[in-house]
Design a protein around this motif. Structure first.
Motif, PDB file in Angstrom:
ATOM      1  N   SER A 131       0.812  -1.206   0.000  1.00  0.00           N
ATOM      2  CA  SER A 131       0.000   0.000   0.000  1.00  0.00           C
ATOM      3  C   SER A 131       0.851   1.264   0.000  1.00  0.00           C
ATOM      4  O   SER A 131       0.521   2.248  -0.679  1.00  0.00           O
ATOM      5  N   MET A 132       1.953   1.245   0.751  1.00  0.00           N
ATOM      6  CA  MET A 132       2.854   2.414   0.754  1.00  0.00           C
ATOM      7  C   MET A 132       3.376   2.703  -0.645  1.00  0.00           C
ATOM      8  O   MET A 132       3.497   3.867  -1.048  1.00  0.00           O
ATOM      9  N   LEU A 133       3.680   1.664  -1.391  1.00  0.00           N
ATOM     10  CA  LEU A 133       4.152   1.878  -2.764  1.00  0.00           C
ATOM     11  C   LEU A 133       3.058   2.521  -3.615  1.00  0.00           C
ATOM     12  O   LEU A 133       3.339   3.404  -4.423  1.00  0.00           O
ATOM     13  N   HIS A 134       1.808   2.120  -3.405  1.00  0.00           N
ATOM     14  CA  HIS A 134       0.710   2.803  -4.102  1.00  0.00           C
ATOM     15  C   HIS A 134       0.662   4.280  -3.703  1.00  0.00           C
ATOM     16  O   HIS A 134       0.449   5.143  -4.558  1.00  0.00           O
ATOM     17  N   LEU A 135       0.882   4.571  -2.422  1.00  0.00           N
ATOM     18  CA  LEU A 135       0.850   5.970  -1.968  1.00  0.00           C
ATOM     19  C   LEU A 135       2.005   6.788  -2.537  1.00  0.00           C
ATOM     20  O   LEU A 135       1.973   8.015  -2.497  1.00  0.00           O
ATOM     21  N   MET A 136       3.016   6.091  -3.083  1.00  0.00           N
ATOM     22  CA  MET A 136       4.159   6.786  -3.697  1.00  0.00           C
ATOM     23  C   MET A 136       4.161   6.631  -5.219  1.00  0.00           C
ATOM     24  O   MET A 136       5.181   6.844  -5.868  1.00  0.00           O
ATOM     25  N   GLY A 137       2.990   6.291  -5.773  1.00  0.00           N
ATOM     26  CA  GLY A 137       2.818   6.333  -7.220  1.00  0.00           C
ATOM     27  C   GLY A 137       3.019   5.027  -7.966  1.00  0.00           C
ATOM     28  O   GLY A 137       2.897   4.997  -9.196  1.00  0.00           O
ATOM     29  N   TYR A 138       3.314   3.942  -7.287  1.00  0.00           N
ATOM     30  CA  TYR A 138       3.503   2.655  -7.958  1.00  0.00           C
ATOM     31  C   TYR A 138       2.154   2.008  -8.232  1.00  0.00           C
ATOM     32  O   TYR A 138       1.183   2.228  -7.519  1.00  0.00           O
ATOM     33  N   ASP A 139       2.121   1.170  -9.276  1.00  0.00           N
ATOM     34  CA  ASP A 139       0.914   0.422  -9.602  1.00  0.00           C
ATOM     35  C   ASP A 139       1.320  -0.907 -10.214  1.00  0.00           C
ATOM     36  O   ASP A 139       2.507  -1.154 -10.451  1.00  0.00           O
ATOM     37  N   HIS A 140       0.329  -1.754 -10.496  1.00  0.00           N
ATOM     38  CA  HIS A 140       0.627  -3.082 -11.042  1.00  0.00           C
ATOM     39  C   HIS A 140      -0.386  -3.485 -12.105  1.00  0.00           C
ATOM     40  O   HIS A 140      -0.652  -4.664 -12.303  1.00  0.00           O
ATOM     41  N   MET A 141      -0.943  -2.503 -12.790  1.00  0.00           N
ATOM     42  CA  MET A 141      -1.941  -2.787 -13.821  1.00  0.00           C
ATOM     43  C   MET A 141      -1.308  -3.341 -15.098  1.00  0.00           C
ATOM     44  O   MET A 141      -1.887  -4.179 -15.770  1.00  0.00           O
ATOM     45  N   GLU A 142      -0.137  -2.876 -15.429  1.00  0.00           N
ATOM     46  CA  GLU A 142       0.592  -3.348 -16.613  1.00  0.00           C
ATOM     47  C   GLU A 142       1.768  -4.203 -16.150  1.00  0.00           C
ATOM     48  O   GLU A 142       2.272  -4.032 -15.041  1.00  0.00           O
ATOM     49  N   ASP A 143       2.230  -5.117 -17.005  1.00  0.00           N
ATOM     50  CA  ASP A 143       3.315  -6.024 -16.617  1.00  0.00           C
ATOM     51  C   ASP A 143       4.578  -5.302 -16.169  1.00  0.00           C
ATOM     52  O   ASP A 143       5.181  -5.672 -15.168  1.00  0.00           O
ATOM     53  N   ASP A 144       4.980  -4.262 -16.894  1.00  0.00           N
ATOM     54  CA  ASP A 144       6.199  -3.548 -16.517  1.00  0.00           C
ATOM     55  C   ASP A 144       6.035  -2.855 -15.168  1.00  0.00           C
ATOM     56  O   ASP A 144       6.956  -2.832 -14.348  1.00  0.00           O
ATOM     57  N   GLU A 145       4.843  -2.313 -14.900  1.00  0.00           N
ATOM     58  CA  GLU A 145       4.568  -1.700 -13.600  1.00  0.00           C
ATOM     59  C   GLU A 145       4.605  -2.752 -12.490  1.00  0.00           C
ATOM     60  O   GLU A 145       5.163  -2.523 -11.418  1.00  0.00           O
ATOM     61  N   ARG A 146       3.989  -3.898 -12.755  1.00  0.00           N
ATOM     62  CA  ARG A 146       3.939  -4.976 -11.765  1.00  0.00           C
ATOM     63  C   ARG A 146       5.345  -5.464 -11.418  1.00  0.00           C
ATOM     64  O   ARG A 146       5.678  -5.633 -10.241  1.00  0.00           O
ATOM     65  N   ILE A 147       6.169  -5.642 -12.435  1.00  0.00           N
ATOM     66  CA  ILE A 147       7.543  -6.109 -12.213  1.00  0.00           C
ATOM     67  C   ILE A 147       8.317  -5.102 -11.362  1.00  0.00           C
ATOM     68  O   ILE A 147       9.012  -5.469 -10.413  1.00  0.00           O
ATOM     69  N   GLU A 148       8.177  -3.810 -11.674  1.00  0.00           N
ATOM     70  CA  GLU A 148       8.851  -2.766 -10.902  1.00  0.00           C
ATOM     71  C   GLU A 148       8.353  -2.729  -9.462  1.00  0.00           C
ATOM     72  O   GLU A 148       9.134  -2.650  -8.508  1.00  0.00           O
ATOM     73  N   MET A 149       7.027  -2.814  -9.291  1.00  0.00           N
ATOM     74  CA  MET A 149       6.453  -2.751  -7.950  1.00  0.00           C
ATOM     75  C   MET A 149       6.867  -3.968  -7.125  1.00  0.00           C
ATOM     76  O   MET A 149       7.207  -3.839  -5.949  1.00  0.00           O
TER      77      MET A 149
END
Length: 169
Positions: A131-149
């Motif tokens: 959740s903290m990562l979401h509060l700092m702009g991270y997401d996991h909707m796309e594969d590249d975002e998910r991998i980074e998160m």
């Protein structure tokens, strides 16, 4: 740093939920190099209450494990460069950046810890980290975002020394 902790259901974990929450939040901010003091609200609730929040704010009619309500939009995940140009993101009382709210279902913490075979503390800490990562702009909707998160989650959990094999609570 201001962390407003609320336990609506008297979670009765075998660890200090407020202290663990604070440690995870502070570690996430440190690992992500968040440049300001921050305010975060952390609420523990049950499946019924989180179901209602999920229905109201996301139009999803079911309970979930954790909800994140970020108050800041970032140009990209972990890019805090534009914050200093906008006073709207900072509390007039404390001067701290208002990151947002984290709401966790204690029912889901218990169910998922058992299902995944790890400790309550590990599940609880992971949900706050996520959740903290979401509060700092991270997401996991796309594969590249998910991998980074997922990579950032791993970094934070390793820094906390709380992993899937952690058996103590």
């Amino acid at each position: 740093m201001t962390i407003r902790f609320s336990d609506e259901v008297e979670a009765d974990f075998p660890f200090d939920a407020e202290a663990v929450g604070r440690e995870v939040i502070e570690t996430a901010l440190s690992i992500e190099e968040f440049p300001y003091e921050a305010e975060v609200d952390l609420t523990l609730t049950d499946d019924e209450a989180i179901h209602e929040l999920n229905r109201t704010y996301r139009s999803i009619d079911r309970a979930t494990d954790v909800l994140s309500f970020p108050l800041i939009e970032y140009p990209s995940a972990g890019d805090f460069s534009e914050l200093e140009d906008c006073d709207d993101f900072f509390s007039p009382e404390s001067g701290e950046a208002m990151l947002g709210d984290i709401v966790i279902s204690v029912d889901h913490v218990r169910e998922q810890a058992e299902s995944f075979g790890h400790s309550l503390k590990r599940e609880y800490a992971f949900l706050i980290c996520h959740s903290m990562l979401h509060l700092m702009g991270y997401d996991h909707m796309e594969d590249d975002e998910r991998i980074e998160m997922e990579a950032e989650q791993k970094r934070i959990m390793e820094a906390l020394q709380i992993n899937r094999d952690t058996v103590e609570d």
